[in-house]
Design a protein around this motif. Sequence first.
Motif, PDB file in Angstrom:
ATOM      1  N   ARG A  58       0.825  -1.208   0.000  1.00 44.99           N
ATOM      2  CA  ARG A  58       0.000   0.000   0.000  1.00 44.99           C
ATOM      3  C   ARG A  58       0.863   1.262   0.000  1.00 44.99           C
ATOM      4  O   ARG A  58       0.620   2.192  -0.766  1.00 44.99           O
ATOM      5  N   LEU A  59       1.896   1.287   0.848  1.00 42.48           N
ATOM      6  CA  LEU A  59       2.743   2.479   0.936  1.00 42.48           C
ATOM      7  C   LEU A  59       3.603   2.633  -0.308  1.00 42.48           C
ATOM      8  O   LEU A  59       3.817   3.749  -0.791  1.00 42.48           O
ATOM      9  N   ASP A  60       4.099   1.516  -0.829  1.00 40.81           N
ATOM     10  CA  ASP A  60       4.932   1.572  -2.031  1.00 40.81           C
ATOM     11  C   ASP A  60       4.129   2.116  -3.210  1.00 40.81           C
ATOM     12  O   ASP A  60       4.616   2.940  -3.985  1.00 40.81           O
ATOM     13  N   ASP A  61       2.895   1.670  -3.343  1.00 41.21           N
ATOM     14  CA  ASP A  61       2.041   2.158  -4.431  1.00 41.21           C
ATOM     15  C   ASP A  61       1.705   3.630  -4.249  1.00 41.21           C
ATOM     16  O   ASP A  61       1.577   4.375  -5.231  1.00 41.21           O
ATOM     17  N   LEU A  62       1.553   4.059  -3.007  1.00 44.22           N
ATOM     18  CA  LEU A  62       1.261   5.467  -2.734  1.00 44.22           C
ATOM     19  C   LEU A  62       2.361   6.356  -3.295  1.00 44.22           C
ATOM     20  O   LEU A  62       2.091   7.434  -3.854  1.00 44.22           O
ATOM     21  N   VAL A  63       3.612   5.886  -3.197  1.00 41.66           N
ATOM     22  CA  VAL A  63       4.755   6.679  -3.659  1.00 41.66           C
ATOM     23  C   VAL A  63       5.043   6.465  -5.140  1.00 41.66           C
ATOM     24  O   VAL A  63       5.292   7.429  -5.876  1.00 41.66           O
ATOM     25  N   ASP A  73       4.004  17.280  -2.821  1.00 39.59           N
ATOM     26  CA  ASP A  73       3.440  17.768  -1.571  1.00 39.59           C
ATOM     27  C   ASP A  73       2.197  16.972  -1.161  1.00 39.59           C
ATOM     28  O   ASP A  73       2.014  16.641   0.020  1.00 39.59           O
ATOM     29  N   SER A  74       1.345  16.661  -2.124  1.00 37.86           N
ATOM     30  CA  SER A  74       0.116  15.933  -1.787  1.00 37.86           C
ATOM     31  C   SER A  74       0.419  14.489  -1.393  1.00 37.86           C
ATOM     32  O   SER A  74      -0.201  13.943  -0.469  1.00 37.86           O
ATOM     33  N   ILE A  75       1.382  13.878  -2.082  1.00 41.65           N
ATOM     34  CA  ILE A  75       1.765  12.506  -1.719  1.00 41.65           C
ATOM     35  C   ILE A  75       2.425  12.486  -0.347  1.00 41.65           C
ATOM     36  O   ILE A  75       2.176  11.602   0.470  1.00 41.65           O
ATOM     37  N   SER A  76       3.269  13.501  -0.097  1.00 42.22           N
ATOM     38  CA  SER A  76       3.918  13.604   1.212  1.00 42.22           C
ATOM     39  C   SER A  76       2.890  13.733   2.320  1.00 42.22           C
ATOM     40  O   SER A  76       3.024  13.131   3.402  1.00 42.22           O
ATOM     41  N   ARG A  80       2.285  11.160   5.396  1.00 39.72           N
ATOM     42  CA  ARG A  80       2.268  11.582   6.809  1.00 39.72           C
ATOM     43  C   ARG A  80       0.980  11.126   7.492  1.00 39.72           C
ATOM     44  O   ARG A  80       0.994  10.655   8.637  1.00 39.72           O
ATOM     45  N   HIS A  81      -0.128  11.261   6.770  1.00 39.97           N
ATOM     46  CA  HIS A  81      -1.416  10.842   7.322  1.00 39.97           C
ATOM     47  C   HIS A  81      -1.404   9.336   7.594  1.00 39.97           C
ATOM     48  O   HIS A  81      -1.882   8.879   8.654  1.00 39.97           O
ATOM     49  N   ALA A  82      -0.866   8.563   6.645  1.00 34.33           N
ATOM     50  CA  ALA A  82      -0.783   7.106   6.820  1.00 34.33           C
ATOM     51  C   ALA A  82       0.104   6.737   7.992  1.00 34.33           C
ATOM     52  O   ALA A  82      -0.210   5.834   8.774  1.00 34.33           O
ATOM     53  N   GLU A  83       1.216   7.473   8.131  1.00 35.99           N
ATOM     54  CA  GLU A  83       2.158   7.194   9.216  1.00 35.99           C
ATOM     55  C   GLU A  83       1.538   7.493  10.575  1.00 35.99           C
ATOM     56  O   GLU A  83       1.596   6.662  11.499  1.00 35.99           O
ATOM     57  N   HIS A  84       0.958   8.659  10.703  1.00 31.30           N
ATOM     58  CA  HIS A  84       0.341   9.034  11.976  1.00 31.30           C
ATOM     59  C   HIS A  84      -0.815   8.092  12.316  1.00 31.30           C
ATOM     60  O   HIS A  84      -0.995   7.691  13.480  1.00 31.30           O
ATOM     61  N   GLY A  85      -1.572   7.725  11.284  1.00 33.58           N
ATOM     62  CA  GLY A  85      -2.697   6.822  11.513  1.00 33.58           C
ATOM     63  C   GLY A  85      -2.237   5.450  11.970  1.00 33.58           C
ATOM     64  O   GLY A  85      -2.807   4.872  12.910  1.00 33.58           O
ATOM     65  N   HIS A 116      11.068  -1.018  13.039  1.00 33.55           N
ATOM     66  CA  HIS A 116      11.178  -1.493  11.648  1.00 33.55           C
ATOM     67  C   HIS A 116      10.198  -0.740  10.751  1.00 33.55           C
ATOM     68  O   HIS A 116      10.509  -0.421   9.591  1.00 33.55           O
ATOM     69  N   PHE A 117       9.024  -0.450  11.263  1.00 34.39           N
ATOM     70  CA  PHE A 117       8.008   0.260  10.488  1.00 34.39           C
ATOM     71  C   PHE A 117       8.355   1.748  10.372  1.00 34.39           C
ATOM     72  O   PHE A 117       8.113   2.363   9.332  1.00 34.39           O
ATOM     73  N   ARG A 118       8.936   2.312  11.426  1.00 31.59           N
ATOM     74  CA  ARG A 118       9.354   3.711  11.351  1.00 31.59           C
ATOM     75  C   ARG A 118      10.426   3.888  10.280  1.00 31.59           C
ATOM     76  O   ARG A 118      10.416   4.865   9.515  1.00 31.59           O
ATOM     77  N   ALA A 119      11.367   2.948  10.216  1.00 32.46           N
ATOM     78  CA  ALA A 119      12.428   3.021   9.207  1.00 32.46           C
ATOM     79  C   ALA A 119      11.846   2.899   7.801  1.00 32.46           C
ATOM     80  O   ALA A 119      12.311   3.559   6.860  1.00 32.46           O
ATOM     81  N   PHE A 120      10.802   2.072   7.650  1.00 29.36           N
ATOM     82  CA  PHE A 120      10.177   1.910   6.341  1.00 29.36           C
ATOM     83  C   PHE A 120       9.539   3.221   5.880  1.00 29.36           C
ATOM     84  O   PHE A 120       9.707   3.636   4.724  1.00 29.36           O
ATOM     85  N   PHE A 121       8.833   3.896   6.777  1.00 29.21           N
ATOM     86  CA  PHE A 121       8.232   5.189   6.418  1.00 29.21           C
ATOM     87  C   PHE A 121       9.314   6.204   6.044  1.00 29.21           C
ATOM     88  O   PHE A 121       9.137   7.004   5.117  1.00 29.21           O
ATOM     89  N   THR A 122      10.434   6.181   6.745  1.00 29.15           N
ATOM     90  CA  THR A 122      11.527   7.115   6.438  1.00 29.15           C
ATOM     91  C   THR A 122      12.017   6.924   5.008  1.00 29.15           C
ATOM     92  O   THR A 122      12.216   7.893   4.260  1.00 29.15           O
ATOM     93  N   SER A 123      12.202   5.671   4.605  1.00 30.90           N
ATOM     94  CA  SER A 123      12.675   5.414   3.239  1.00 30.90           C
ATOM     95  C   SER A 123      11.635   5.774   2.198  1.00 30.90           C
ATOM     96  O   SER A 123      11.969   6.245   1.106  1.00 30.90           O
ATOM     97  N   MET A 124      10.359   5.561   2.511  1.00 30.78           N
ATOM     98  CA  MET A 124       9.306   5.950   1.573  1.00 30.78           C
ATOM     99  C   MET A 124       9.324   7.462   1.346  1.00 30.78           C
ATOM    100  O   MET A 124       9.131   7.942   0.224  1.00 30.78           O
TER     101      MET A 124
END
Length: 313
Positions: A58-63, A73-76, A80-85, A116-124
């Motif tokens: 899901r996150l990979d496709d988002l990017v 900006d809109s993807i970012s 962020r919304h996905a990460e916080h959620g 591990h999930f925080r690092a994944f969001f950072t790379s995305m």
Amino acid sequence: MTRRELDAAGISRPELRRAYQSCRELNARHGRTYFLATRMLTPAQRPAIHALYGFARRLDDLVDEPTPGSTVDSISAELRHAEHGFFGDLADGRSDDPLRTAVIDTVNRYGIAENHFRAFFTSMRMDLTVTSYPNRVALEEYMYGSAEVIGLQVLPVLGTVVGREDAAPHAAALGKAFQLTNFLRDVAEDLARGRVYLPTDELDAEGVDRDRLGWCARTRRIDPPVRRAIAAQAARIRAVYAQAKPGIAMLHPVSRPCVSTAYSLYSGILDRIEAADYNVFAGRVRVPRRARLFAACNAFTQVQWARYRQPVS
């Protein structure tokens, strides 16, 4: 078959069963090769793997596959919304989103580290703005979150016969090896997206820059400097596979055939790149279908024997 998997995994709550089912359907629809690979795992292991795949997908496709009209900006903002959620739901231990529900349950069942999930969001996030990497140190920072943590996330699901901390470096190396193989095979495809995942200083050492890579992509040909650069990258990737290989024997016996087959097929892509004289621009390099079928049949035989000899407790 889905009911059997859920029952085997001890997933009984109706909302959880629906959540995991949605992840399985996502995997079957979008990750056909990966989905088939999960068939080599025990039914009890499959729901968690489907959940982790669905989260990453899901996150990979988002990017990488944004909706028309999207901007950086809109993807970012969506990311962020996905990460916080996700982390909010993880802290609460529940979610209204089926995919997150399954992932949160998997995290709790297997004790998967939150970082591990925080690092994944950072790379995305890096993929939104970073289009090249000056050196291997910078590239490996990206790969840790985009590839190595994937190996670390699935390791508890696969199980080990040694301490998890002993197997972890090898699991991370295998995730990195797979991604580096994709980077080498998909140079032209990534270039079309404006990205180069080969370290700039290593390309410079062979007299290669983005313009030269662009010429190769346009003409589907390869010149001597680029050939030397691709060959050097292939040699580096071989070394990463060598780091990863000892980890296969550290996995639970029922998980080894699946990972061993993936190891064989992905490293086989490097064999095909070498056989093509390193021209990764002439067409997408693939392992021959016969070789893939042979590897799969061999793995399924090993799976059945391993399940008979040493079932997962």
